[in-house]
Design a protein around this motif. Structure first.
Motif, PDB file in Angstrom:
ATOM      1  N   UNK A 182       0.828  -1.209   0.000  1.00 43.11           N
ATOM      2  CA  UNK A 182       0.000   0.000   0.000  1.00 43.11           C
ATOM      3  C   UNK A 182       0.862   1.259   0.000  1.00 43.11           C
ATOM      4  N   UNK A 183       1.966   1.230   0.708  1.00 41.90           N
ATOM      5  CA  UNK A 183       2.879   2.384   0.695  1.00 41.90           C
ATOM      6  C   UNK A 183       3.392   2.638  -0.718  1.00 41.90           C
ATOM      7  N   UNK A 184       3.760   1.564  -1.408  1.00 43.44           N
ATOM      8  CA  UNK A 184       4.248   1.737  -2.774  1.00 43.44           C
ATOM      9  C   UNK A 184       3.146   2.218  -3.712  1.00 43.44           C
ATOM     10  N   UNK A 185       1.933   1.745  -3.498  1.00 41.45           N
ATOM     11  CA  UNK A 185       0.811   2.248  -4.287  1.00 41.45           C
ATOM     12  C   UNK A 185       0.653   3.753  -4.112  1.00 41.45           C
ATOM     13  N   UNK A 186       0.802   4.204  -2.872  1.00 42.19           N
ATOM     14  CA  UNK A 186       0.668   5.633  -2.584  1.00 42.19           C
ATOM     15  C   UNK A 186       1.777   6.428  -3.265  1.00 42.19           C
ATOM     16  N   UNK A 188       3.491   5.565  -5.939  1.00 45.15           N
ATOM     17  CA  UNK A 188       3.211   5.543  -7.381  1.00 45.15           C
ATOM     18  C   UNK A 188       2.134   6.578  -7.726  1.00 45.15           C
ATOM     19  N   UNK A 189       1.085   6.612  -6.924  1.00 41.00           N
ATOM     20  CA  UNK A 189      -0.016   7.545  -7.188  1.00 41.00           C
ATOM     21  C   UNK A 189       0.455   8.992  -7.085  1.00 41.00           C
ATOM     22  N   UNK A 190       1.345   9.268  -6.146  1.00 38.77           N
ATOM     23  CA  UNK A 190       1.853  10.630  -5.981  1.00 38.77           C
ATOM     24  C   UNK A 190       2.673  11.055  -7.198  1.00 38.77           C
TER      25      UNK A 190
END
Length: 414
Positions: A182-186, A188-190
């Motif tokens: 989830x941290x990596x998803x965040x 990536x989204x940023x």
């Protein structure tokens, strides 16, 4: 049929069948595709076997209506139900329902009796025995398991408290891996949102036009003009083609005599297909799906081998800028080769974009590189955690390693 972990389990562990520890053993169903209303404005997440990725499921690609459930063999399944794929390429894949959901008929659904078995222990037990489970699937055209087969498997269970402790140790590691995901998803989204704001939506330019306060440092803010031109792009920005920023090189077939096991990822259009000992491209690299999953996009920090179903990027601009530039394009809709469907790189090259000044490209690339470095570090941490989990899993589930020893082991390595 005894599962393999039974063979080395302590003698005082109870031998029972899967059916013995379930309040209910069932499967799901597929509402009629001829009734599209069954899939519109659905309120029940409906899981398919391709979504069983050995994780806790909180969502699904499709949601179905109450009418769909009433009209089919699909049914509501409670939270903590353990699912296992019974058919095809995904046979043996697992999932745990994190909320009330439904599933299709290719999923075995095990609603576990909490008084007899910890649902997480059953999940990890099945995971530890996956190789044997997959080997038991039969069928000429498609490998299948039957519900009757699965219900009859014999497993070995320790006392309830020891089950919970084992599941807690393994679950703690998986929870850390999920948190990292989830941290990596965040992150990536940023990075994606930053690219979109600067180079697609032209957010700073529009903010200046509307008289809003700066939301970037002054040195960056002054790099954006204060109006859009007649073509709708920032004033002073030229129009350039994708070919001005990058070229797409063809991947290669793996050399037949050099397909040796190693730690270098091999990339096809669906992602990593395996590992071997030869690299075609040094990392970091950007891989683009050419055949199969057209337009799929992957960032790889390590040396890798892109095969002949993909392109890899040869950048003329900073690689992070190229990656997010490609991500902003409709590559998945560019299935344009007539004879054999695929992505034609010449059509990609002809796409036009508003060209920001080099200073902005460099600033974005520097920021995006920081995001990518953090993503890489977090991914490495997850790999370490997964290796630790995979080491402990068979030992704990078989009783070879008891709880006190496992806790001491974890204290040494975490």
């Amino acid at each position: 049929m005894e599962l393999e972990t039974c063979l080395s389990a302590p003698g005082d562990w109870q031998r029972v069948t899967i059916e013995d520890v379930c309040v209910k053993f069932t499967s799901g169903g597929t509402p009629s595709r001829r009734r599209p209303e069954f899939y519109q404005d659905g309120i029940v997440p409906w899981v398919k076997t391709k979504e069983l990725l050995d994780v806790i499921l909180q969502d699904a690609e499709e949601w179905i209506t109450e009418e769909a459930i009433a009209d089919s063999s699909a049914k509501r399944l409670p939270r903590n139900t353990v699912l296992m794929a019974m058919y095809g390429a995904t046979v043996g894949q697992l999932g745990i329902l994190g909320r009330e959901m439904a599933c299709n008929q290719a999923c075995a659904a095990m609603i576990v009796d909490d008084a007899k078995c910890d649902y997480r222990f059953l999940y990890y037990l099945l995971l530890a025995n996956r190789r044997q489970i997959v080997s038991m699937a039969t069928g000429a055209a498609q490998q299948n398991l039957s519900g009757a087969q699965i219900k009859g498997w014999t497993i070995a269970l320790p006392e309830r408290e020891e089950q919970r402790a084992i599941a807690h140790i393994l679950g703690t590691l998986d929870d850390k891996i999920e948190l990292n995901r989830r941290r990596n998803q965040t992150l990536e989204a940023m990075a994606r949102a930053l690219f979109k704001d600067w180079f697609v939506d032209f957010g700073p330019v529009r903010a200046k036009m509307e008289g809003r306060e700066p939301y970037l440092p002054a040195d960056l803010w002054q790099l954006f003009p204060d109006r859009l031109d007649d073509e709708g792009k920032p004033e002073g920005w030229e129009t350039q083609r994708i070919s001005d920023y990058l070229s797409l090189a063809y991947g290669k077939s793996l050399p037949a005599g050099k397909r040796l096991q190693g730690d270098i990822p091999v990339y096809g259009s669906g992602g990593i297909t395996g590992f071997h000992n030869e690299a075609l491209v040094n990392g970091p690299a950007v891989i683009v799906g050419r055949k199969g999953t057209v337009g799929s996009l992957y960032w790889e920090d390590r040396p890798c081998f892109p095969i002949d179903t993909v392109f890899y990027v040869q950048p003329a601009a900073p690689l992070p800028f190229c990656y997010y530039l490609l991500e902003s394009l409709p590559l998945r809709d560019m299935n344009t080769d007539a004879a054999v469907p695929g992505l034609n790189r010449e059509n990609v090259y002809r796409l036009e974009v508003a060209a920001p000044p080099p200073e902005l490209v460099s600033n974005f690339a520097e920021t995006a590189s920081c995001f990518r470095e953090n993503i890489a570090a977090i991914s490495k941490d997850s790999e370490t955690l997964a290796q630790l989990r995979d080491t402990l899993l068979p030992k704990l589930i078989s009783g070879e390693l008891r709880i006190a020893d496992a806790e001491k082991f974890l204290e040494r390595v975490t």
